[in-house]
Design an enzyme around this catalytic site. Structure first.
Site, short mmCIF file in Angstrom:
data_model
loop_
_atom_site.label_atom_id
_atom_site.label_comp_id
_atom_site.label_asym_id
_atom_site.label_seq_id
_atom_site.Cartn_x
_atom_site.Cartn_y
_atom_site.Cartn_z
N TYR A 1 40.22 18.81 53.75
CA TYR A 1 38.91 19.10 53.17
C TYR A 1 38.42 20.52 53.46
O TYR A 1 37.39 20.93 52.94
CB TYR A 1 37.86 18.12 53.72
CG TYR A 1 38.15 16.68 53.41
CD1 TYR A 1 38.05 16.19 52.12
CD2 TYR A 1 38.52 15.80 54.41
CE1 TYR A 1 38.30 14.86 51.83
CE2 TYR A 1 38.79 14.46 54.14
CZ TYR A 1 38.68 14.00 52.85
OH TYR A 1 38.93 12.69 52.56
N HIS B 1 32.99 20.62 48.54
CA HIS B 1 32.12 19.70 49.29
C HIS B 1 31.81 20.23 50.69
O HIS B 1 30.85 19.81 51.32
CB HIS B 1 32.81 18.34 49.38
CG HIS B 1 31.91 17.15 49.26
ND1 HIS B 1 30.69 17.16 48.61
CD2 HIS B 1 32.07 15.87 49.69
CE1 HIS B 1 30.16 15.96 48.65
NE2 HIS B 1 30.96 15.15 49.31
N TYR C 1 32.10 12.25 58.73
CA TYR C 1 32.37 12.35 57.29
C TYR C 1 31.04 12.38 56.54
O TYR C 1 30.02 11.89 57.01
CB TYR C 1 33.30 11.25 56.76
CG TYR C 1 34.72 11.46 57.22
CD1 TYR C 1 35.55 12.40 56.60
CD2 TYR C 1 35.23 10.74 58.29
CE1 TYR C 1 36.85 12.61 57.03
CE2 TYR C 1 36.54 10.94 58.74
CZ TYR C 1 37.34 11.87 58.10
OH TYR C 1 38.61 12.08 58.53
N ASN D 1 29.56 10.95 53.99
CA ASN D 1 28.73 9.82 53.59
C ASN D 1 28.00 9.15 54.75
O ASN D 1 27.14 8.31 54.52
CB ASN D 1 29.57 8.79 52.83
CG ASN D 1 30.09 9.35 51.52
OD1 ASN D 1 29.73 10.44 51.11
ND2 ASN D 1 30.93 8.59 50.87
N ASP E 1 26.28 21.01 49.32
CA ASP E 1 26.78 21.41 48.01
C ASP E 1 25.97 20.70 46.92
O ASP E 1 25.45 19.61 47.13
CB ASP E 1 28.26 21.04 47.88
CG ASP E 1 28.52 19.54 48.01
OD1 ASP E 1 28.93 18.93 47.00
OD2 ASP E 1 28.30 18.98 49.10
N ASN F 1 25.77 11.49 48.45
CA ASN F 1 25.82 10.43 49.45
C ASN F 1 25.49 10.91 50.86
O ASN F 1 24.94 10.15 51.66
CB ASN F 1 27.18 9.74 49.43
CG ASN F 1 27.37 8.94 48.16
OD1 ASN F 1 26.43 8.39 47.61
ND2 ASN F 1 28.60 8.89 47.68
#
Length: 186
Positions: free
Chosen positions: A15, A20, A64, A66, A91, A112
């Protein structure tokens, strides 16, 4: 005065340079400019910076995206920082790439990470710095887009965008959100 600066993103090399993770990338650049080293702490990577008599507690949740609210809520309470002194860098596909907008509050708009922060901190009334990543994706492919890497052109433009975001963070901490929005919002 102390502030909680939250860069949102996902941990892990897969990632690292994705759209993101623009929140992570921006606070990494801030830490580098301030010579601040990251350390692993409860639910986050954490560092501090000083700016004009203010202490900036900078975090990157390791929960993470979410589940970001878990880390944010913990550190707001642990550091005794009121919501109005917290700034979340996130973002935003609804804003063109390169544009940045600060808001005092607002909806999660389908994000989220923001939704989880709302759920765990008790509402939408917290400042956020929305960093545009654009919406250049076909219908139904938003997840692939936000978890995709920046194009080379976008990547080349990122330092200037992140430096503007850093200027906005410092302004937020020194002159307040209203003045910062007036001066910087695109």
């Amino acid at each position: 005065m102390k502030y909680l600066i939250v860069g949102l993103g996902n941990i892990g090399p897969e990632y690292e340079l994705t759209r993101h993770n623009i929140g992570f990338l921006t606070v990494d650049r801030l830490a580098d400019k301030e010579g601040a080293a990251w350390k692993s702490d409860r639910l986050v990577f954490k560092t501090e910076a000083k700016h004009k008599g203010r202490t900036l507690h900078i975090i990157k949740p390791t929960t993470y995206m979410n589940l970001s609210g878990k880390a944010v809520n913990y550190w707001m309470k642990e550091l005794n920082i009121p919501k109005e002194n917290m700034l979340v860098l996130v973002d935003d596909v609804a804003i063109p790439f390169g544009k940045i907008r600060m808001r005092a509050k607002g909806s999660a708009a389908g994000h989220n990470g923001l939704k989880n922060i709302e759920d765990l901190t008790g509402g939408q009334d917290y400042p956020r710095l929305r960093m545009g990543i654009g919406d250049n994706f076909p219908k139904g492919r938003q997840v692939d887009y936000v978890l995709g890497r920046f194009s080379q052109q976008e990547f080349d433009e990122l330092p200037v965008i992140m430096d503007k975001a850093i200027d906005m963070i410092f302004s937020f901490c020194t002159t307040g959100i209203a003045q910062t929005m007036t001066q910087f919002n695109d």
